[in-house]
Design a protein around this motif. Structure first.
Motif, PDB file in Angstrom:
ATOM      1  N   ALA A   1       0.813  -1.216   0.000  1.00  0.00           N
ATOM      2  CA  ALA A   1       0.000   0.000   0.000  1.00  0.00           C
ATOM      3  C   ALA A   1       0.847   1.268   0.000  1.00  0.00           C
ATOM      4  O   ALA A   1       0.430   2.302  -0.535  1.00  0.00           O
ATOM      5  CB  ALA A   1      -0.934   0.003   1.205  1.00  0.00           C
TER       6      ALA A   1
ATOM      7  N   SER B   1       1.278   3.167  -3.301  1.00  0.00           N
ATOM      8  CA  SER B   1       0.045   3.546  -3.997  1.00  0.00           C
ATOM      9  C   SER B   1       0.137   4.824  -4.827  1.00  0.00           C
ATOM     10  O   SER B   1      -0.684   5.042  -5.719  1.00  0.00           O
ATOM     11  CB  SER B   1      -1.094   3.701  -2.984  1.00  0.00           C
TER      12      SER B   1
ATOM     13  N   THR C   1       5.278   0.628  -8.179  1.00  0.00           N
ATOM     14  CA  THR C   1       4.187  -0.353  -8.232  1.00  0.00           C
ATOM     15  C   THR C   1       4.424  -1.363  -9.339  1.00  0.00           C
ATOM     16  O   THR C   1       4.252  -2.574  -9.145  1.00  0.00           O
ATOM     17  CB  THR C   1       2.841   0.364  -8.451  1.00  0.00           C
TER      18      THR C   1
ATOM     19  N   ILE D   1      -3.978  -3.603  -6.894  1.00  0.00           N
ATOM     20  CA  ILE D   1      -3.401  -2.267  -6.789  1.00  0.00           C
ATOM     21  C   ILE D   1      -4.491  -1.290  -6.363  1.00  0.00           C
ATOM     22  O   ILE D   1      -5.613  -1.336  -6.864  1.00  0.00           O
ATOM     23  CB  ILE D   1      -2.821  -1.821  -8.149  1.00  0.00           C
ATOM     24  N   ALA D   2      -4.160  -0.379  -5.447  1.00  0.00           N
ATOM     25  CA  ALA D   2      -5.117   0.655  -5.038  1.00  0.00           C
ATOM     26  C   ALA D   2      -5.438   1.556  -6.229  1.00  0.00           C
ATOM     27  O   ALA D   2      -4.539   1.944  -6.989  1.00  0.00           O
ATOM     28  CB  ALA D   2      -4.558   1.478  -3.888  1.00  0.00           C
TER      29      ALA D   2
ATOM     30  N   GLY E   1      -1.776   4.378  -9.363  1.00  0.00           N
ATOM     31  CA  GLY E   1      -1.997   2.938  -9.406  1.00  0.00           C
ATOM     32  C   GLY E   1      -2.662   2.507 -10.700  1.00  0.00           C
ATOM     33  O   GLY E   1      -2.325   1.458 -11.270  1.00  0.00           O
TER      34      GLY E   1
ATOM     35  N   ILE F   1      -5.867   2.824   2.249  1.00  0.00           N
ATOM     36  CA  ILE F   1      -4.423   2.731   2.027  1.00  0.00           C
ATOM     37  C   ILE F   1      -3.684   2.743   3.359  1.00  0.00           C
ATOM     38  O   ILE F   1      -2.768   1.939   3.586  1.00  0.00           O
ATOM     39  CB  ILE F   1      -3.949   3.879   1.113  1.00  0.00           C
TER      40      ILE F   1
ATOM     41  N   THR G   1      -5.680   4.541  -7.107  1.00  0.00           N
ATOM     42  CA  THR G   1      -5.236   5.932  -7.205  1.00  0.00           C
ATOM     43  C   THR G   1      -4.938   6.211  -8.678  1.00  0.00           C
ATOM     44  O   THR G   1      -4.865   5.286  -9.495  1.00  0.00           O
ATOM     45  CB  THR G   1      -3.955   6.155  -6.400  1.00  0.00           C
TER      46      THR G   1
END
Length: 314
Positions: free
Chosen positions: A95, A98, A104, A129-130, A135, A295, A132
């Motif tokens: 996290a 992110s 990432t 994956i978050a 992301g 997150i 964002t």
């Protein structure tokens, strides 16, 4: 009469929201999903002790750090789950990455390489994956490399549109967390299934995708009750905690289909560049707050996991 769970499986792919081996064996989902919280549970699960001990000892002998052992253990848990389900295992990128697209992508590639070393092809894995902006851009790169992604911590249509534009394989809109926010904001104890803000959010995303011929899979997540799940029967996939799977496995009642691409409303396509995305998120207090909170919480569990491993490594 067939149970509610059996009927749900006829119209929706059921995913187990757990990293516990025993639960996966019991409920036999098509896919399963993991995150730091669930891996933390596996670390404390007696059924996973042999696996945990093996990974920690291997890390100690190789002179690895607790962080490196944590990374290996996460994939080891996923590998064990992959042997139990016919479909995919979602494995989460840290996290704390992110808001870093390049980091990432690098972490995702390392996860895929670790699975490959354990004899598991990337076709069995979803990189989680978050959702964002950074992301989503990482997911776009990974999808271009043939690595399928699960965009998680998704709370808004803006996120869903950006994920679709990035050709993400799957999104995980969080039903229960949306409802939690609105309960607090509006001072309500509960909502009926047809007015539940979390349910309505997923229905809106599903309708947008089906209206526009988008292939990205919609997987509702973070449920607080079986009523929320029933209200989304027919969604592409639903990831459900063992407790709720058990409840539906005991219940015998007719489960009507709630979602179908045949009833899509022909919603107009939405243009979503970075400026539009950031403004839409800024305008949506719920989505902004729940994304940031998610997150932070995933990172807190990740750090706790590393500390527990460090303690066991001595």
């Amino acid at each position: 009469m067939a149970t509610v769970l059996d009927q749900l499986r006829e119209m929706t792919v059921v995913v187990a929201d757990t990293g516990e081996v025993a639960a996966v064996k019991t409920y036999q989902p098509v896919d399963c999903t993991t995150n730091p919280s669930l891996v933390l549970g596996a670390l404390q699960d007696p059924a996973s002790e042999a696996l945990v001990s093996r990974e920690i000892e291997a890390g100690r002998k190789a002179g690895r750090s607790a962080q490196q052992v944590c990374d290996a253990l996460t994939v080891a848990v996923g590998a064990e789950l992959a042997a139990l389900v016919p479909g995919r295992v979602s494995t989460e990128v840290d996290a704390c990455l992110s808001f870093d697209t390049d980091a990432t992508v690098a972490r995702a590639r390392a996860i895929i390489a670790d699975y490959a070393a354990r004899g598991i092809d990337k076709s069995r894995i979803l990189i989680k994956i978050a959702a964002t902006w950074e992301g989503i851009r990482a997911a776009e790169i990974l999808q271009g490399e043939g690595v399928d992604c699960n965009l998680t911590l998704l709370f808004s249509l803006a996120q869903a549109v950006a994920c679709a534009d990035a050709k993400a394989f799957l999104i995980s809109p969080f039903v229960g967390r949306i409802t939690d926010w609105y309960k607090k904001a509006e001072g309500k104890d509960s909502y009926g299934p047809n007015e539940d803000p979390g349910v309505l959010s997923v229905k809106g995303i599903y309708d947008y995708y089906k209206s526009n011929g988008i292939d990205t899979v919609v997987m509702g997540a973070s449920f607080r009750s079986t009523d929320q799940i029933k209200a989304l029967a027919g969604c592409d996939r639903l990831t459900i905690a063992p407790k709720l799977l058990e409840e539906m496995g005991r219940e015998e009642a007719v489960l009507p289909r709630a979602l179908s691409e045949k009833t899509a409303s022909a919603a107009a396509p939405i243009t979503m560049d970075e400026r539009a995305f950031r403004w839409a998120m800024n305008a949506d207090a719920m989505a902004t707050e729940k994304l940031a909170e998610g997150i932070r919480n995933f990172d807190a569990d990740h750090q706790k996991l590393i500390k527990m491993i460090a303690a066991r490594m001595g």
